[in-house]
Design an enzyme around this catalytic site. Structure first.
Site, PDB file in Angstrom:
ATOM      1  CG  ASP A   1      -2.201   0.782   0.971  1.00 44.77           C
ATOM      2  OD1 ASP A   1      -2.340   1.391  -0.114  1.00 44.77           O
ATOM      3  OD2 ASP A   1      -3.074   0.788   1.860  1.00 44.77           O
TER       4      ASP A   1
ATOM      5  CD  GLU B   1       0.191   6.059  -3.500  1.00 44.69           C
ATOM      6  OE1 GLU B   1      -0.589   5.173  -3.905  1.00 44.69           O
ATOM      7  OE2 GLU B   1       0.413   6.295  -2.285  1.00 44.69           O
TER       8      GLU B   1
ATOM      9  CG  ASP C   1      -8.088   4.444  -1.087  1.00 43.67           C
ATOM     10  OD1 ASP C   1      -7.875   3.223  -1.182  1.00 43.67           O
ATOM     11  OD2 ASP C   1      -7.389   5.198  -0.388  1.00 43.67           O
TER      12      ASP C   1
END
Length: 826
Positions: free
Chosen positions: A504, A507, A568
């Site tokens: 996860d 970024e 998401d």
């Protein structure tokens, strides 16, 4: 006003927030609801992922739009003007650049701004060039692939190997292209196309094998017929720090369409858009930023382009000037690969260069059950038990952010109080056909028990002083010692029984950070997801024998390390539609495998949306239900549970088709979820459709993005047979009724789809007995199936021929391994 019970449920769903945890524990009277609601409104803002980053604001980790530097009149510009020397044998030469500045002129109450030639402004005047002559090179990777390199200045620290290229360096095969002298320049020709290099004005023109111009560099003289000030192929020198960036300008032709650029959720065709390629926590899937930008795109004219850079890149695909494709590259050189051919050929060439996806294990193609989050061993065991109880075929149970002592505080250790024997739990789940996936991330807060160790061992990205750019320690994956330390943590969990990790975030690598590689985040930020993906995939391969991750962020080359999911998503019809556009775009960027959170992520999924989203998920390469609880289908209505089970059963019975298509996709660099024009490049209508897709080569899927029972579906030329209703359609537009499972699925005429007996996990599937369901019109006499068995080495093509009222296999190359029963669907 919300009832106290409703509000408490909402607060519980966001229990990772310490403020809200305290509020929940307070015994409150109903008269306090108004106060509690006010606290909730402000408190919710602190919850991770609760709000999106405001775009176009100068805030932490805002995407860098390089194009702004090319419109800044304070800067100096150098336009590529002429080829001053060139050796066709080596492909090396020099380009002369002319110096320009923007000048303004007021005309009838409008201020105009256009570039004009200017003299040098350096002193001493004897030391610096007014019109520099700088290196240019052309190379040939294959008979379809061309590499063009230009620089804006000397390169004292050239990169020896590139992480983006599968072998670190690109091959060069000049022998595949024949050179010749032509009037005004030079020409190279292969069996698939040609390249012309014209001396003055300097142009590089790329043609297909029939002589059609695909694209060309743009020179200042190409804009003499317009009042719109447009930059040609050039570079900018910033007055602020003298840094340089290249602006590679190429032509766009009328009706040309552009696709790719990674997982982009905006309109599918990028023509007319400005795309900022900067890895970003997009916090949703209905805005212009991307978790998975990829510096690659393809054109409907028959070519693709790979911008071989990790700096921020902005591409203006005719948004400012309709006929100009402006690639604004943060780097001080331009390294561009051009691929000639139809879409499949372009993807094959691009993935030959940057890598093809590894083939994931069979069980990964099963259903993944998840939510935010299972907090304990008991919850994990209970959901596993209920999945079997309610007969929901499943292969993976994912534990998200709550398996540590403190939610979100990743230290690679199960919370002892809630997971008394995690190893036994995973062993028991494995016996019942489940694999365990664990969430983690590469950021460590100051309260994390590993924070001091990371700092003491110098494993984190530093700032210019040697401190941390953020409050968190961000692992520096450009440091081999960091990778070794990190992989050691994962290995211990693999040893306990974990099967796969959710990779996860990734970024937020500091743009101003100083990395072990010696470069700043300007060059490392976009590479960070690739380094992160690689680190997890390689330890997984070493310890488990397969390459598999579940990642959110990417860059060029990340496709080698499957798989990635769509971020998401909002829980809405619009998000469901955007998810498909993002997946199709990523598939056109070299990624074979992709998934998304079925039902959306951000809030509890409305039942009617979840009902339609589930079959869409079942017809993607991998499928996971995940997001704000509840996610488990038995926690919705009985009717929903039955519908979800039917969709899941459909996928599990189709597993032989899915598995074979996956293998072939990984070998050819093709996506499992394909834009129609990949298979039908000569069908003009196929280039216009972005709300349906091909699942593999033979099944067409059209999800229901609204609460309807039918929808308009475009079918490429030929005969198509509805998978559920068995109705037959010809190519063109049709309004088609969905089947019992709320989705439209059609099979191409002449296809035999391999099916397997239903099992509750892939572990229990019997591959020795397969059924070939033949989708064939009355006029069709033969059909083919593609089959890939577990532990096999190659995909086999099985041919069946019509005999009486059925079809029979003409030969079985898998004799001794499996038998085929045929069933004509009509």
């Amino acid at each position: 006003m919300l009832s106290f019970k409703e509000l408490k449920v909402i607060l519980y769903l966001h229990q990772s927030n310490d403020l809200i945890k305290k509020i929940i524990n307070i015994k409150m009277k109903k008269t306090h609801i108004t106060t509690l609601f006010s606290i909730f409104v402000f408190g919710i803002l602190a919850i991770p992922n609760a709000t999106a980053q405001i775009q176009n604001a100068d805030v932490l980790n805002a995407p860098i739009d390089i194009s702004k530097d090319f419109q800044n009149y304070l800067n100096t510009f150098y336009f590529a003007d002429e080829l001053t020397n060139f050796d066709p044998a080596t492909g090396k030469g020099t380009i002369k650049y002319l110096r320009y500045n923007y000048q303004t002129r007021q005309a009838f109450n409008n201020m105009m701004m256009k570039p004009a030639v200017v003299p040098a402004n350096e002193f001493p005047t004897t030391e610096y060039e007014v019109s520099p002559e700088l290196p240019f090179q052309i190379q040939f990777v294959s008979d379809r692939s061309i590499r063009i390199k230009t620089t804006s200045g000397p390169q004292f620290h050239p990169e020896k190997e590139s992480l983006m290229l599968v072998d670190g360096v690109a091959p060069n095969h000049p022998e595949l292209w024949k050179s010749s002298k032509i009037e005004g320049g030079y020409k190279y020709t292969s069996k698939h196309g040609s390249v012309e290099i014209l001396s003055k004005p300097w142009h590089v023109k790329i043609y297909d094998e029939k002589g059609k111009l695909l694209t060309s560099t743009l020179h200042d003289s190409d804009f003499k017929n317009t009042y719109t000030p447009t930059l040609p192929f050039s570079f900018v020198r910033r007055n602020s720090d003298y840094s340089r960036s290249m602006g590679a300008a190429f032509s766009l032709e009328p009706d040309e369409k552009i696709f790719g650029c990674g997982e982009s959720f905006t309109q599918f065709n990028k023509r007319g858009q400005k795309v900022v390629l900067w890895t970003d926590d997009a916090n949703g899937i209905q805005n212009e930023t991307m978790y998975k930008p990829v510096p690659f795109y393809m054109s409907s004219r028959g070519y693709g382009v790979f911008m071989h850079h990790s700096t921020p890149i902005t591409v203006d695909f005719g948004r400012y000037f309709n006929s100009a494709n402006e690639m604004y590259i943060g780097d001080d050189e331009a390294d561009l690969f051009f691929f000639i051919g139809e879409p499949k050929e372009v993807l094959d060439e691009y993935t030959n260069l940057t890598g093809k996806a590894a083939m994931p294990p069979l069980w990964s193609f099963g259903f993944w059950m998840s939510r935010i989050t299972y907090f304990s061993e008991k919850e994990g065991r209970d959901v596993a038990k209920d999945l079997r109880k309610y007969k929901i075929p499943t292969d993976v149970i994912h534990f998200d952010t709550g398996w540590f002592d403190v939610d979100w505080r990743n230290n690679y250790e199960f919370a002892k109080s809630r997971f008394p024997d995690a190893q036994k739990m995973m062993s028991d789940l494995k016996d019942d056909g489940y694999h365990v996936c664990l969430w983690q991330l590469p950021y460590f807060t100051p309260k994390n028990t590993l924070f001091n160790e990371i700092m003491d061992k110098n494993l984190a990205v530093r700032d210019r002083k040697g401190n941390l750019p953020y409050e968190d320690a961000v692992l520096d994956f450009s440091n081999p010692e960091t990778v070794t330390w990190y992989q050691g943590k994962l290995k211990k969990l693999f040893d306990q029984g974990v099967s796969v990790f959710k990779v996860d975030f990734g970024e937020a690598a500091p743009p101003e950070g100083i990395y072990h590689s010696g470069r700043t985040g300007f060059y490392e930020h976009n590479l960070y997801p690739l380094r992160y993906n690689k680190a997890v995939a390689e330890i997984t391969q070493k310890e488990k024998g397969y390459t598999l991750i579940w990642a959110r962020s990417t860059w060029a080359g990340s496709q080698r390390y499957p798989l990635h999911w769509g971020g998401d998503a909002e829980t809405s019809n619009g998000a469901m539609s955007a998810e498909l556009r993002g997946g199709l775009s990523l598939g056109l960027s070299g990624f074979s495998f992709w998934s998304h959170d079925v039902g959306g992520f951000a809030t509890k999924s409305p039942e009617n949306l979840y009902r339609r989203w589930a079959p869409f998920g079942m017809f993607t390469s991998h499928v996971r239900s995940h997001g704000e609880p509840p996610r488990e289908p038995w926690l919705y209505s009985k009717d929903f549970l039955e519908g979800f089970r039917k969709a899941d059963n459909m996928r599990y019975e189709l597993m032989p088709y899915i598995y074979a298509q996956a293998k072939e996709s990984s070998q050819k660099g093709l996506p499992m979820m394909r834009a129609l024009f990949l298979e039908y490049p000569n069908d003009p209508g196929a280039w216009l459709v972005d709300n349906e897709y091909l699942f593999g080569s033979s099944i067409l899927v059209a999800p229901l993005f609204e609460e309807v029972t039918e929808r308009d579906v475009y079918l490429p030329a030929g005969t198509w047979i509805d998978y559920q209703t068995k109705k037959v359609y010809q190519g063109g537009w049709h309004k088609i009724q969905a089947g019992e499972v709320p989705i439209v699925v059609l099979v191409k005429d002449g296809t035999a789809i391999p099916h397997i007996g239903l099992a509750q996990s892939t572990k229990d599937m019997d591959w020795s007995k397969l059924t070939l369901k033949v989708y064939a019109s009355d006029a069709t006499t033969t059909a083919t199936a593609k089959v890939f068995l577990p532990e096999s080495e190659a995909v086999q093509t099985i041919t069946v021929s019509k005999k009486g009222n059925n079809f029979e296999t003409t030969s079985n190359p898998l004799t001794g391994k499996t038998t085929f029963k045929t069933e004509w669907i009509k």
